[in-house]
Design a protein around this motif. Structure first.
Motif, mmCIF file in Angstrom:
data_model
loop_
_atom_site.group_PDB
_atom_site.id
_atom_site.type_symbol
_atom_site.label_atom_id
_atom_site.label_comp_id
_atom_site.label_asym_id
_atom_site.label_seq_id
_atom_site.Cartn_x
_atom_site.Cartn_y
_atom_site.Cartn_z
ATOM 1 N N THR A 106 0.984 -1.074 0.133
ATOM 2 C CA THR A 106 0.145 -0.407 0.156
ATOM 3 C C THR A 106 0.493 1.023 0.167
ATOM 4 O OG1 THR A 106 0.030 0.156 2.516
ATOM 5 C CG2 THR A 106 -1.652 -1.003 0.859
ATOM 6 N N TRP A 107 -0.099 2.114 -0.214
ATOM 7 C CA TRP A 107 0.643 3.397 0.023
ATOM 8 C C TRP A 107 -0.190 4.953 0.285
ATOM 9 C CZ3 TRP A 107 1.213 4.815 -6.372
ATOM 10 C CH2 TRP A 107 1.582 3.718 -6.500
ATOM 11 N N THR A 108 0.974 5.248 1.662
ATOM 12 C CA THR A 108 -0.071 5.948 2.440
ATOM 13 C C THR A 108 -0.074 7.431 3.817
ATOM 14 O OG1 THR A 108 2.065 4.866 4.242
ATOM 15 C CG2 THR A 108 0.240 3.679 3.995
ATOM 16 N N PHE A 109 -1.036 8.235 3.672
ATOM 17 C CA PHE A 109 -0.181 9.195 4.400
ATOM 18 C C PHE A 109 -0.342 8.671 5.915
ATOM 19 C CE2 PHE A 109 -3.357 10.957 0.741
ATOM 20 C CZ PHE A 109 -2.118 11.255 -0.060
ATOM 21 N N ASN A 110 0.857 9.244 6.493
ATOM 22 C CA ASN A 110 1.188 9.563 7.637
ATOM 23 C C ASN A 110 0.972 7.694 8.243
ATOM 24 O OD1 ASN A 110 1.336 11.971 7.537
ATOM 25 N ND2 ASN A 110 0.231 12.904 9.324
ATOM 26 N N ASP A 111 1.283 7.267 7.492
ATOM 27 C CA ASP A 111 1.323 5.444 7.631
ATOM 28 C C ASP A 111 0.240 4.988 7.949
ATOM 29 O OD1 ASP A 111 4.218 5.285 7.555
ATOM 30 O OD2 ASP A 111 5.068 6.617 9.577
ATOM 31 N N ARG A 112 -0.893 5.412 7.428
ATOM 32 C CA ARG A 112 -2.019 4.742 7.713
ATOM 33 C C ARG A 112 -3.047 4.976 6.882
ATOM 34 N NH1 ARG A 112 -5.892 8.414 12.049
ATOM 35 N NH2 ARG A 112 -7.396 7.863 9.981
ATOM 36 N N ILE A 113 -4.375 3.701 6.260
ATOM 37 C CA ILE A 113 -5.262 4.295 5.037
ATOM 38 C C ILE A 113 -6.382 3.458 6.105
ATOM 39 C CG2 ILE A 113 -6.301 2.619 3.406
ATOM 40 C CD1 ILE A 113 -3.467 1.879 3.015
ATOM 41 N N PRO A 114 -7.613 4.674 6.371
ATOM 42 C CA PRO A 114 -7.497 5.983 5.233
ATOM 43 C C PRO A 114 -6.488 7.253 5.851
ATOM 44 C CG PRO A 114 -9.321 5.799 6.619
ATOM 45 C CD PRO A 114 -8.796 4.916 6.662
ATOM 46 N N GLY A 115 -5.846 7.751 5.283
ATOM 47 C CA GLY A 115 -5.020 8.863 6.420
ATOM 48 C C GLY A 115 -6.210 9.806 6.902
ATOM 49 N N PRO A 116 -4.808 11.061 7.777
ATOM 50 C CA PRO A 116 -5.805 11.160 8.922
ATOM 51 C C PRO A 116 -7.241 12.093 8.568
ATOM 52 C CG PRO A 116 -3.640 12.121 8.256
ATOM 53 C CD PRO A 116 -3.881 11.040 7.564
ATOM 54 N N THR A 117 -7.505 11.829 9.331
ATOM 55 C CA THR A 117 -8.862 12.977 9.578
ATOM 56 C C THR A 117 -8.808 14.323 9.726
ATOM 57 O OG1 THR A 117 -10.840 10.706 9.630
ATOM 58 C CG2 THR A 117 -11.930 13.714 9.752
ATOM 59 N N LEU A 118 -8.329 15.371 8.524
ATOM 60 C CA LEU A 118 -8.220 16.753 9.046
ATOM 61 C C LEU A 118 -9.540 17.645 9.106
ATOM 62 C CD1 LEU A 118 -5.531 17.099 6.381
ATOM 63 C CD2 LEU A 118 -5.309 15.875 8.719
ATOM 64 N N ARG A 119 -9.299 17.995 10.786
ATOM 65 C CA ARG A 119 -10.434 18.741 10.395
ATOM 66 C C ARG A 119 -10.094 20.428 10.682
ATOM 67 N NH1 ARG A 119 -15.515 16.363 14.363
ATOM 68 N NH2 ARG A 119 -16.999 17.754 14.178
ATOM 69 N N ALA A 120 -11.244 21.265 9.872
ATOM 70 C CA ALA A 120 -10.865 22.553 10.142
ATOM 71 C C ALA A 120 -12.696 23.342 10.692
ATOM 72 C CB ALA A 120 -10.405 23.245 9.422
ATOM 73 N N LYS A 121 -12.204 24.555 10.788
ATOM 74 C CA LYS A 121 -13.708 25.250 10.851
ATOM 75 C C LYS A 121 -13.786 26.437 9.412
ATOM 76 C CE LYS A 121 -16.158 26.193 14.871
ATOM 77 N NZ LYS A 121 -16.922 26.423 16.233
ATOM 78 N N GLN A 122 -14.931 26.459 9.935
ATOM 79 C CA GLN A 122 -14.344 27.741 7.694
ATOM 80 C C GLN A 122 -14.216 28.649 7.898
ATOM 81 O OE1 GLN A 122 -18.771 27.380 5.487
ATOM 82 N NE2 GLN A 122 -18.910 29.973 6.657
ATOM 83 N N GLY A 123 -13.111 29.060 7.766
ATOM 84 C CA GLY A 123 -12.845 30.439 8.272
ATOM 85 C C GLY A 123 -11.499 30.641 9.077
ATOM 86 N N ASP A 124 -11.401 28.947 9.014
ATOM 87 C CA ASP A 124 -9.969 28.653 9.452
ATOM 88 C C ASP A 124 -9.012 29.063 8.377
ATOM 89 O OD1 ASP A 124 -10.673 28.454 11.818
ATOM 90 O OD2 ASP A 124 -10.346 25.952 12.025
ATOM 91 N N ARG A 125 -7.611 29.287 8.605
ATOM 92 C CA ARG A 125 -6.830 28.971 7.094
ATOM 93 C C ARG A 125 -6.180 27.747 7.821
ATOM 94 N NH1 ARG A 125 -5.684 31.648 2.536
ATOM 95 N NH2 ARG A 125 -3.017 31.767 2.014
ATOM 96 N N VAL A 126 -6.046 26.974 6.212
ATOM 97 C CA VAL A 126 -5.220 25.501 6.140
ATOM 98 C C VAL A 126 -4.362 25.333 6.146
ATOM 99 C CG1 VAL A 126 -5.710 23.305 5.707
ATOM 100 C CG2 VAL A 126 -7.598 25.005 6.365
ATOM 101 N N ARG A 127 -3.126 25.463 6.896
ATOM 102 C CA ARG A 127 -1.413 25.034 5.668
ATOM 103 C C ARG A 127 -1.516 23.420 5.695
ATOM 104 N NH1 ARG A 127 1.412 29.015 8.947
ATOM 105 N NH2 ARG A 127 0.519 30.455 7.848
ATOM 106 N N VAL A 128 -0.661 22.268 4.155
ATOM 107 C CA VAL A 128 -0.906 20.968 5.080
ATOM 108 C C VAL A 128 0.986 21.339 4.076
ATOM 109 C CG1 VAL A 128 -1.224 19.363 3.726
ATOM 110 C CG2 VAL A 128 -2.936 20.705 4.375
ATOM 111 N N LEU A 129 1.796 20.584 5.062
ATOM 112 C CA LEU A 129 2.893 19.985 4.438
ATOM 113 C C LEU A 129 2.734 19.287 4.714
ATOM 114 C CD1 LEU A 129 4.225 22.861 7.843
ATOM 115 C CD2 LEU A 129 3.726 22.820 5.808
ATOM 116 N N PHE A 130 3.050 18.831 3.570
ATOM 117 C CA PHE A 130 3.687 17.733 2.817
ATOM 118 C C PHE A 130 4.766 17.670 1.881
ATOM 119 C CE2 PHE A 130 2.944 14.980 -1.112
ATOM 120 C CZ PHE A 130 2.562 13.976 -0.517
ATOM 121 N N LEU A 131 5.249 16.116 2.749
ATOM 122 C CA LEU A 131 6.348 15.748 2.357
ATOM 123 C C LEU A 131 6.336 13.804 2.118
ATOM 124 C CD1 LEU A 131 9.305 16.178 2.309
ATOM 125 C CD2 LEU A 131 9.396 14.708 4.966
#
Ligand SMILES: [Cu+2]
Length: 334
Positions: A106-131
């Motif tokens: 398999t190919w994974t995000f953060n060593d898991r399937i599914p990848g982490p459940t990312l959660r924010a509130k409307q109006g927040d700024r989301v910054r994803v640092l992807f390696l």
């Protein structure tokens, strides 16, 4: 079936309990935040005890029972008066045991399937640092509203990094996935996850859970030989999800199955309210079967009137039979 969750005990999801079961830091923050919000509203959401930390892991990188309520709220920062939620995602590789005979790379995000459940509130700024440490080119494409340059369709080569930064909008239940060609393969090997944007004033307190349907094409014939909720085929059949009688349950459900045109979500012995794509605060319909094409997702709400075990599965029964099936175990309370 072994009663491995001490089902008779009534407990709230406390900080101590979350720590005891070893959730990651971000998940702890999320759980505590949710708990504080609940306390403020004087509404008690009753969540049965989580399973012991030695429960089978089976190669998805995280116990599917943990995936249910593991919300990653990111590292919260304030910049120029705005809330920034920073998420760190690393693409990698792993192996999953789909049954006693079949292992799958398999190919994974953060060593898991599914990848982490990312959660924010409307109006927040989301910054994803992807390696990307996945050995192939990958990317992260988010559903939602954002500029073209952060749409995540440009491949990020192995060893390289990218930053995806955008405003969290609109509120709803969304997804992210690798958008490198062929996308069916990159998603089918595990590179997907849920992205929840909460409405500005939240939703009523509930026992909230994530269920993502997906398939595995192990022989690359463009058909799925295995299916699963939250990565591991048949996991919730062997380990029913404990919930309480009369407790409002809120499911965030996503269909991430490639190659099959659509799958339904069917709940036994009950009806649920549907909030299409999570884009409304009032439900649009009440049913016990909802149809979802690939990448469609909804919020479903219900409570169980009677104790006992109840199945949930797509009503494409070949999909259900091949691993996409689970059970809720409703614990009675006076
Ligand atoms: Cu990819």
């Amino acid at each position: 079936m072994p009663n491995r969750f001490a089902l008779g005990k009534e407990e709230l999801l406390s900080r101590r309990q979350v720590l005891k079961f070893g959730l990651a830091g971000a998940g702890v923050i999320g759980a505590v935040t949710a708990l504080q919000a609940l306390n403020q509203q004087q509404v008690i959401v009753r969540v049965p005890p989580l399973p012991p930390s030695d429960a089978p892991n089976s190669g998805t990188g995280v116990n599917p029972m943990m995936v249910l309520r593991d919300f990653d709220y990111g590292t919260v920062k304030r910049e120029k008066g705005r809330t920034i939620r920073e998420f760190r995602i690393v693409a990698g590789t792993s192996t999953i045991q789909l049954n006693s005979a079949v292992a799958f790379n398999t190919w994974t995000f953060n060593d898991r399937i599914p990848g982490p459940t990312l959660r924010a509130k409307q109006g927040d700024r989301v910054r994803v640092l992807f390696l990307n440490q996945g050995g192939h080119s990958h990317s992260m494409h988010f559903h939602g509203i954002h500029p073209a340059e952060v749409d995540g369709v440009r491949p990020v080569r192995h060893g390289a990094a990218a930053i995806y930064e955008f405003d969290a909008e609109p509120y709803g239940v969304h997804l992210y996935h690798c958008h490198t060609e062929p996308v069916t393969r990159h998603i089918g090997k595990g590179l997907y996850g849920m992205f929840i944007i909460d409405p500005p004033n939240g939703r009523p307190p509930a026992d909230e859970m994530v269920l993502i349907m997906a398939g595995y094409d192990v022989n690359e014939d463009k058909r799925n030989e295995f299916y699963a909720f939250n990565g591991q085929p048949d996991y919730y059949m062997q380990h029913p999800i404990p919930i309480y009688q009369n407790q409002l349950i809120r499911l965030y459900v996503l269909n991430m199955i490639e190659f099959d045109a659509a799958a339904t979500f069917h709940l036994h012995a009950n009806f649920f309210r549907v909030y299409r794509t999570g884009r409304t605060l009032k439900s649009s319909e009440e049913t016990d079967v909802v149809t979802m094409g690939t990448a469609e997702r909804h919020i479903l709400e219900f409570a169980y009137k009677y104790p006992g075990k109840y199945m949930f599965h797509p009503h494409q029964d070949a999909i259900a039979d091949a691993g996409c099936m689970g059970l809720f175990e409703v614990i009675g309370q006076a």
